[in-house]
Design an enzyme around this catalytic site. Structure first.
Site, short mmCIF file in Angstrom:
data_model
loop_
_atom_site.label_atom_id
_atom_site.label_comp_id
_atom_site.label_asym_id
_atom_site.label_seq_id
_atom_site.Cartn_x
_atom_site.Cartn_y
_atom_site.Cartn_z
N CYS A 40 -10.75 -36.85 17.21
CA CYS A 40 -11.23 -38.21 17.24
C CYS A 40 -11.05 -38.90 15.78
CB CYS A 40 -12.43 -38.20 17.48
SG CYS A 40 -13.81 -37.13 16.94
N CYS A 79 -14.77 -35.47 14.07
CA CYS A 79 -13.88 -36.69 13.72
C CYS A 79 -13.46 -36.70 12.48
CB CYS A 79 -14.42 -38.19 14.05
SG CYS A 79 -14.94 -38.40 15.72
#
Length: 282
Positions: free
Chosen positions: A202, A121
């Protein structure tokens, strides 16, 4: 007299049989001669189509395998369980001996499944018309990854391939451009890889665009504008940061308040993303 008639009939039969034998011998000789004349010559295959883009990269197998082993052994040893030989075979089966204008997403699906890996992420960096700058940045800053910094993109970056239905099944002379046919090996591959990269993103994602392009930094026809932006998952991506870069010494055709950036923001807002934009991010 009957004896003479019998002799005549016998001679006629003999002549007829001799004629048939001669004809058969001639046919056999013709077949043998044809076989001798063509012996050792390869079967002539249909002439390969001449396309407008460069042909398949020479020593493609060695290039793909070398990059794959380098990536999983040296750069990211945590991916050492990837089977580079299977990855190469999967890529080869996707295009060899196939019409280069009739490639489908199904052709590449096994390859994507073999080569995919998680993207941490907050590390995804998308780009459009900023290829060199984006990759100089990720080389010096390990906090971000472009598609070309993933295994799939790293293996395929600046490499070309396409097949042909006739032998040897690979066209090393030329490959079709997107303008010649949409479903060519390169276009289908990068669309699928881009879709997978976007789906994996993400946290906070970055987008590096070129503000020196007169037509506008954001283009709906680009890979980012047509594929990646629509495959970002609002449930996984918390924010989109736009970095609008200008060529050094070049025109500043657009800023964060420009028309194409407004269009990009509108698309992102409709998909419930939080957006920020910065001119010439340093």
């Amino acid at each position: 007299m009957p004896f003479q008639q019998g002799s005549a009939r016998t001679r006629q039969r003999t002549v007829l049989l001799v004629g048939i034998v001669v004809l058969l011998v001639a046919l056999v000789l013709a077949v043998v001669l044809a076989s001798v004349l063509t012996h050792g010559k390869p079967e002539v295959s249909p002439k390969m189509m001449k396309w407008k883009d460069r042909g398949t990269t020479k020593n493609l197998q060695e290039v793909i395998l070398g990059r794959c082993y380098s990536y999983v052994m040296a750069r990211y040893p945590e991916l050492g369980d990837k089977d580079c030989l299977k990855i190469w075979e999967s890529l080869k089966h996707a295009f060899v001996y196939k019409n280069p204008c009739n490639i489908t997403s199904e052709d590449y699906q096994p390859l994507l499944e073999l080569a995919s890996h998680p993207i941490p992420c907050n590390k995804s960096l998308f780009w459009s018309k900023t290829n060199d700058l984006a990759h100089r940045y990720t080389k010096s800053n390990q906090n971000f990854l472009t598609l070309e910094d993933t295994l799939l993109g790293y293996m395929a970056d600046r490499v070309s391939w396409c097949g042909d239905p006739s032998a040897p099944g690979i066209n090393y002379e030329s490959c079709p451009k997107r303008s010649e046919c949409e479903s060519n090996p390169s276009s289908v591959f990068w669309k699928m890889a881009s879709k997978m990269f976007a789906e994996a993103a993400c946290g906070v994602v970055q987008v590096m665009l070129n503000g020196s392009i007169e037509a506008g930094a954001f283009r709906s026809s680009s890979i980012f504008g047509s594929i990646e932006i629509f495959n970002l998952n609002p449930d996984k991506v918390s924010a989109v940061r736009i970095w609008l870069m200008h060529d050094i010494g070049g025109p500043q055709s657009e800023s964060c308040s420009g028309h194409s950036i407004k269009r990009l923001k509108s698309i992102l807002e409709e998909r419930n993303f939080t957006i920020t934009c910065e001119d010439n991010y340093r």
